[in-house]
Write a protein that holds these residues in place. Structure first.
Motif, PDB file in Angstrom:
ATOM      1  N   LEU A   1       9.309  -4.922  13.244  1.00  0.00           N
ATOM      2  CA  LEU A   1       9.819  -5.174  11.894  1.00  0.00           C
ATOM      3  C   LEU A   1       8.911  -6.140  11.163  1.00  0.00           C
ATOM      4  CD1 LEU A   1      11.925  -5.033   9.624  1.00  0.00           C
ATOM      5  CD2 LEU A   1      13.219  -6.825  10.819  1.00  0.00           C
ATOM      6  N   LEU A   2       8.433  -5.715  10.007  1.00  0.00           N
ATOM      7  CA  LEU A   2       7.677  -6.567   9.092  1.00  0.00           C
ATOM      8  C   LEU A   2       8.579  -6.892   7.916  1.00  0.00           C
ATOM      9  CD1 LEU A   2       5.201  -7.967   7.980  1.00  0.00           C
ATOM     10  CD2 LEU A   2       4.268  -5.748   7.324  1.00  0.00           C
ATOM     11  N   ASP A   3       9.057  -8.122   7.865  1.00  0.00           N
ATOM     12  CA  ASP A   3      10.020  -8.549   6.849  1.00  0.00           C
ATOM     13  C   ASP A   3       9.274  -9.205   5.687  1.00  0.00           C
ATOM     14  OD1 ASP A   3      12.031  -9.561   5.286  1.00  0.00           O
ATOM     15  OD2 ASP A   3      13.026 -10.667   6.885  1.00  0.00           O
ATOM     16  N   LEU A   4       9.158  -8.454   4.601  1.00  0.00           N
ATOM     17  CA  LEU A   4       8.542  -8.945   3.364  1.00  0.00           C
ATOM     18  C   LEU A   4       9.563  -8.901   2.229  1.00  0.00           C
ATOM     19  CD1 LEU A   4       5.123  -7.065   3.653  1.00  0.00           C
ATOM     20  CD2 LEU A   4       5.580  -9.447   4.231  1.00  0.00           C
ATOM     21  N   SER A   5      10.825  -9.083   2.579  1.00  0.00           N
ATOM     22  CA  SER A   5      11.900  -8.921   1.600  1.00  0.00           C
ATOM     23  C   SER A   5      11.840  -9.947   0.475  1.00  0.00           C
ATOM     24  CB  SER A   5      13.264  -8.988   2.307  1.00  0.00           C
ATOM     25  OG  SER A   5      13.396 -10.197   3.041  1.00  0.00           O
ATOM     26  N   ALA A   6      11.132 -11.060   0.690  1.00  0.00           N
ATOM     27  CA  ALA A   6      11.001 -12.071  -0.367  1.00  0.00           C
ATOM     28  C   ALA A   6       9.954 -11.695  -1.400  1.00  0.00           C
ATOM     29  CB  ALA A   6      10.652 -13.428   0.246  1.00  0.00           C
ATOM     30  N   MET A   7       9.171 -10.669  -1.127  1.00  0.00           N
ATOM     31  CA  MET A   7       8.078 -10.299  -2.022  1.00  0.00           C
ATOM     32  C   MET A   7       8.588  -9.674  -3.323  1.00  0.00           C
ATOM     33  SD  MET A   7       4.871  -7.764  -1.253  1.00  0.00           S
ATOM     34  CE  MET A   7       4.497  -8.650   0.251  1.00  0.00           C
ATOM     35  N   MET A   8       8.024 -10.136  -4.438  1.00  0.00           N
ATOM     36  CA  MET A   8       8.407  -9.627  -5.751  1.00  0.00           C
ATOM     37  C   MET A   8       7.307  -8.785  -6.379  1.00  0.00           C
ATOM     38  SD  MET A   8      11.428 -10.840  -5.963  1.00  0.00           S
ATOM     39  CE  MET A   8      11.833 -10.483  -7.663  1.00  0.00           C
ATOM     40  N   GLU A   9       6.061  -8.946  -5.910  1.00  0.00           N
ATOM     41  CA  GLU A   9       4.935  -8.242  -6.526  1.00  0.00           C
ATOM     42  C   GLU A   9       3.901  -7.887  -5.469  1.00  0.00           C
ATOM     43  OE1 GLU A   9       1.411  -8.997  -9.886  1.00  0.00           O
ATOM     44  OE2 GLU A   9       2.959 -10.499  -9.518  1.00  0.00           O
ATOM     45  N   LEU A  10       3.417  -6.635  -5.503  1.00  0.00           N
ATOM     46  CA  LEU A  10       2.351  -6.181  -4.617  1.00  0.00           C
ATOM     47  C   LEU A  10       1.211  -5.663  -5.475  1.00  0.00           C
ATOM     48  CD1 LEU A  10       2.798  -4.120  -1.378  1.00  0.00           C
ATOM     49  CD2 LEU A  10       0.930  -3.627  -2.943  1.00  0.00           C
ATOM     50  N   ASN A  11       0.009  -6.211  -5.279  1.00  0.00           N
ATOM     51  CA  ASN A  11      -1.124  -5.874  -6.132  1.00  0.00           C
ATOM     52  C   ASN A  11      -2.312  -5.451  -5.271  1.00  0.00           C
ATOM     53  OD1 ASN A  11      -2.997  -5.649  -8.190  1.00  0.00           O
ATOM     54  ND2 ASN A  11      -3.349  -7.858  -8.348  1.00  0.00           N
ATOM     55  N   ASP A  12      -2.754  -4.194  -5.443  1.00  0.00           N
ATOM     56  CA  ASP A  12      -3.914  -3.726  -4.709  1.00  0.00           C
ATOM     57  C   ASP A  12      -4.541  -2.550  -5.438  1.00  0.00           C
ATOM     58  OD1 ASP A  12      -5.652  -3.724  -2.320  1.00  0.00           O
ATOM     59  OD2 ASP A  12      -4.815  -1.731  -2.063  1.00  0.00           O
ATOM     60  N   ALA A  13      -5.831  -2.331  -5.163  1.00  0.00           N
ATOM     61  CA  ALA A  13      -6.532  -1.196  -5.756  1.00  0.00           C
ATOM     62  C   ALA A  13      -6.582  -0.061  -4.732  1.00  0.00           C
ATOM     63  CB  ALA A  13      -7.943  -1.617  -6.159  1.00  0.00           C
ATOM     64  N   PHE A  14      -5.526   0.733  -4.661  1.00  0.00           N
ATOM     65  CA  PHE A  14      -5.493   1.858  -3.730  1.00  0.00           C
ATOM     66  C   PHE A  14      -6.398   2.969  -4.262  1.00  0.00           C
ATOM     67  CE2 PHE A  14      -1.413  -0.270  -3.063  1.00  0.00           C
ATOM     68  CZ  PHE A  14      -1.421  -0.402  -1.686  1.00  0.00           C
ATOM     69  N   THR A  15      -7.245   3.498  -3.392  1.00  0.00           N
ATOM     70  CA  THR A  15      -8.182   4.532  -3.816  1.00  0.00           C
ATOM     71  C   THR A  15      -8.215   5.665  -2.804  1.00  0.00           C
ATOM     72  OG1 THR A  15     -10.032   3.520  -2.666  1.00  0.00           O
ATOM     73  CG2 THR A  15      -9.651   2.824  -4.942  1.00  0.00           C
ATOM     74  N   ASN A  16      -8.879   6.750  -3.174  1.00  0.00           N
ATOM     75  CA  ASN A  16      -9.030   7.905  -2.300  1.00  0.00           C
ATOM     76  C   ASN A  16     -10.272   7.756  -1.441  1.00  0.00           C
ATOM     77  OD1 ASN A  16     -10.025  10.800  -1.666  1.00  0.00           O
ATOM     78  ND2 ASN A  16      -7.893  11.053  -2.294  1.00  0.00           N
ATOM     79  N   SER A  17     -10.217   8.257  -0.219  1.00  0.00           N
ATOM     80  CA  SER A  17     -11.340   8.100   0.695  1.00  0.00           C
ATOM     81  C   SER A  17     -12.586   8.846   0.223  1.00  0.00           C
ATOM     82  CB  SER A  17     -10.961   8.597   2.096  1.00  0.00           C
ATOM     83  OG  SER A  17     -10.561   9.951   2.046  1.00  0.00           O
ATOM     84  N   SER A  18     -12.417   9.775  -0.724  1.00  0.00           N
ATOM     85  CA  SER A  18     -13.588  10.487  -1.244  1.00  0.00           C
ATOM     86  C   SER A  18     -14.395   9.621  -2.199  1.00  0.00           C
ATOM     87  CB  SER A  18     -13.150  11.770  -1.972  1.00  0.00           C
ATOM     88  OG  SER A  18     -12.337  11.454  -3.081  1.00  0.00           O
ATOM     89  N   ASN A  19     -13.795   8.537  -2.644  1.00  0.00           N
ATOM     90  CA  ASN A  19     -14.520   7.623  -3.521  1.00  0.00           C
ATOM     91  C   ASN A  19     -15.416   6.703  -2.700  1.00  0.00           C
ATOM     92  OD1 ASN A  19     -13.132   8.721  -5.638  1.00  0.00           O
ATOM     93  ND2 ASN A  19     -11.541   7.160  -5.643  1.00  0.00           N
TER      94      ASN A  19
END
Length: 208
Positions: free
Chosen positions: A173-191
């Motif tokens: 169990l990864l408990d991140l229930s306190a988190m309000m914002e997630l910020n990342d640059a998700f990209t495709n592996s072809s890039n």
């Protein structure tokens, strides 16, 4: 008048005695830095200063633990029931802090995480944590538990393929229930840029 003055002096003396005793009982705060190279367990000789005593709060000693930036894994193998507690925790960039099965590590105060936290069957608990540099990762597997109380998570500065948040295996169990914002640059592996992922598999749970 003399009797009243004597009574006041007695009260003053008692008050000073209480203050003095409280001050004398104050814990010694010690900053302890990981001095070993890569892939070392938390053996006593790897810590400094305090004469190589493993850093965890005990009696009048309270520790602030620093694992400086570098490479490799620091594995938590101390066995302090019910949980190894420290006042604060700093994990530098490039380092992995791994809590082994059956072990528990709790940060009572501030935790600044620049590297990777890995609950490898063990528990890592940091209710007051931050991910300051957008390069951190958090993993849990083999039935471990990780609780991170950071209100925001960012991984925009990781430049290669990474599993950012991962819970793998039944009971993990990864408990991140306190988190309000997630910020990342998700990209495709072809890039030509990074591909990042959030993974919960084989019964693992991520609580967002």
């Amino acid at each position: 008048m003399a009797a009243r003055q004597s009574h006041r002096s007695t009260l003053l003396a008692a008050s000073l005695y209480v203050v003095f005793c409280a001050s004398g009982a104050r814990a010694a705060l010690i900053n302890s830095t990981w001095q070993c190279g890569t892939d070392n367990y938390s053996k006593n000789t790897c810590w400094d200063p305090l004469l190589a005593i493993s850093p965890y709060n005990r009696g009048s000693l309270e520790f602030e633990v620093t694992i400086p930036a570098g490479s490799g894994t620091v594995s938590m193998d101390l066995d302090v029931a019910p949980c190894t507690e420290v006042n604060s925790f700093f994990l530098g960039e490039g380092r992995t802090f791994k809590v082994l099965a059956g072990k528990c590590y709790k940060v009572l105060g501030q935790a600044d995480i620049y590297g990777t936290i890995w609950g490898n069957g063990g528990n890592f608990i940091a209710p007051d944590a931050n991910f300051p540099q957008c390069k951190a990762q958090v993993w849990v597997d083999s039935g471990g538990y990780v609780e991170i109380g950071a209100p925001t998570y960012c991984a925009t500065q990781l430049t290669t393929n990474h599993e950012l948040l991962m819970a793998d295996g039944a009971g993990s169990l990864l408990d991140l229930s306190a988190m309000m914002e997630l910020n990342d640059a998700f990209t495709n592996s072809s890039n030509s840029v990074a591909e990042h992922s959030i993974v919960a598999e084989d019964g693992g749970v991520i609580d967002l």
